[in-house]
Design an enzyme around this catalytic site. Sequence first.
Site, PDB file in Angstrom:
ATOM      1  N   ASP A 148       0.830  -1.204   0.000  1.00 34.85           N
ATOM      2  CA  ASP A 148       0.000   0.000   0.000  1.00 34.85           C
ATOM      3  C   ASP A 148       0.868   1.258   0.000  1.00 34.85           C
ATOM      4  O   ASP A 148       1.988   1.249   0.517  1.00 34.85           O
ATOM      5  CB  ASP A 148      -0.900  -0.023   1.248  1.00 34.85           C
ATOM      6  CG  ASP A 148      -2.065   0.939   1.136  1.00 34.85           C
ATOM      7  OD1 ASP A 148      -2.297   1.498   0.051  1.00 34.85           O
ATOM      8  OD2 ASP A 148      -2.753   1.137   2.165  1.00 34.85           O
ATOM      9  N   HIS A 193       2.744   3.380  -9.070  1.00 29.16           N
ATOM     10  CA  HIS A 193       2.542   1.959  -9.398  1.00 29.16           C
ATOM     11  C   HIS A 193       3.737   1.410 -10.173  1.00 29.16           C
ATOM     12  O   HIS A 193       4.139   0.269  -9.985  1.00 29.16           O
ATOM     13  CB  HIS A 193       1.249   1.772 -10.203  1.00 29.16           C
ATOM     14  CG  HIS A 193       0.006   2.151  -9.442  1.00 29.16           C
ATOM     15  ND1 HIS A 193      -0.208   1.748  -8.141  1.00 29.16           N
ATOM     16  CD2 HIS A 193      -1.080   2.890  -9.787  1.00 29.16           C
ATOM     17  CE1 HIS A 193      -1.376   2.225  -7.725  1.00 29.16           C
ATOM     18  NE2 HIS A 193      -1.925   2.929  -8.705  1.00 29.16           N
ATOM     19  N   LEU A 196      10.713 -20.693  -4.863  1.00 31.69           N
ATOM     20  CA  LEU A 196       9.721 -19.810  -4.242  1.00 31.69           C
ATOM     21  C   LEU A 196       8.454 -19.872  -5.096  1.00 31.69           C
ATOM     22  O   LEU A 196       8.543 -19.967  -6.317  1.00 31.69           O
ATOM     23  CB  LEU A 196      10.232 -18.361  -4.247  1.00 31.69           C
ATOM     24  CG  LEU A 196       9.233 -17.300  -3.760  1.00 31.69           C
ATOM     25  CD1 LEU A 196       9.082 -17.355  -2.230  1.00 31.69           C
ATOM     26  CD2 LEU A 196       9.674 -15.884  -4.164  1.00 31.69           C
ATOM     27  N   ARG A 237       1.830  -5.086   6.122  1.00 29.97           N
ATOM     28  CA  ARG A 237       1.156  -4.053   5.356  1.00 29.97           C
ATOM     29  C   ARG A 237       2.000  -2.788   5.420  1.00 29.97           C
ATOM     30  O   ARG A 237       2.405  -2.358   6.506  1.00 29.97           O
ATOM     31  CB  ARG A 237      -0.247  -3.759   5.886  1.00 29.97           C
ATOM     32  CG  ARG A 237      -0.940  -2.687   5.036  1.00 29.97           C
ATOM     33  CD  ARG A 237      -2.399  -2.478   5.375  1.00 29.97           C
ATOM     34  NE  ARG A 237      -3.016  -1.589   4.377  1.00 29.97           N
ATOM     35  CZ  ARG A 237      -4.270  -1.633   3.981  1.00 29.97           C
ATOM     36  NH1 ARG A 237      -5.081  -2.529   4.494  1.00 29.97           N
ATOM     37  NH2 ARG A 237      -4.732  -0.790   3.081  1.00 29.97           N
TER      38      ARG A 237
END
Length: 222
Positions: free
Chosen positions: A8, A25, A120, A170
């Site tokens: 975020d 972004h 992974l 977060r």
Amino acid sequence: MHLAIIMDGNGRWAKAQNKNRTEGHKVGAEVVKKITTYCSNNPEIKYLTLYAFSTENWKRPKMEVDFLMKLLDNWLKKELETYIKNEVRFEVIGDISKFSKKLQKRIEITKEKTKNFNRLTQILALNYGSRDEIIRAVKKLCDKNLEVTEENISKNLDTANFPDVDLLIRTSGEVRLSNFLLWQVAYAEMFFTPTLWPDFTEKELEEIIENYKKRERRFGGI
Ligand code: FPP
């Protein structure tokens, strides 16, 4: 370990630099690459789930939604070689049937070409919402005439093939889950950092993991 991240703060990062949200972004996508590479080199981390597009994100201006779709398509195309080089398996959770056929195809190709890697597993949450996922799982149980049990629900979620989340992070200082992996974080440790996603680094992740290891997880026991 299964690490999940709510990435975020791209918009606020861009605003602080007097840039368009889309710039945030773009830089965010570069951070996805850095963090995924770090995780692929850390043998303790086997699963990395990233919240890239939520069922609520469609409410954003069309221009931003279109940008995110295009960014994802270009990114998967460009990064396929990185997945292969780092032996990372690519997986998706969420309902991608709402995406363009082109993007769906790109997602399928990336999954197919990386399916045998196991250093992974990177799981992108795309058009993902936890409540939507739980509703879809319960509908599957009804269709298959299966009993409603914890095990049957887990096995019919999009995350059926992945273990529960161990550590959730977060970024950007918000302290909420925003409909992300509600079922799967039942016993996860959670970390909330004020750092905005475009500023997040491997070093900060390393520090959080060190801190996580010091916490004692009791899973309801004593
Ligand atoms: C949250 O920032 C971020 C998103 C909704 C999208 C996440 C996308 C990326 C990190 C880049 C693309 C990802 C890949 C895998 C190519 P925000 O826009 O909500 O920021 P704000 O809360 O500051 O406005």
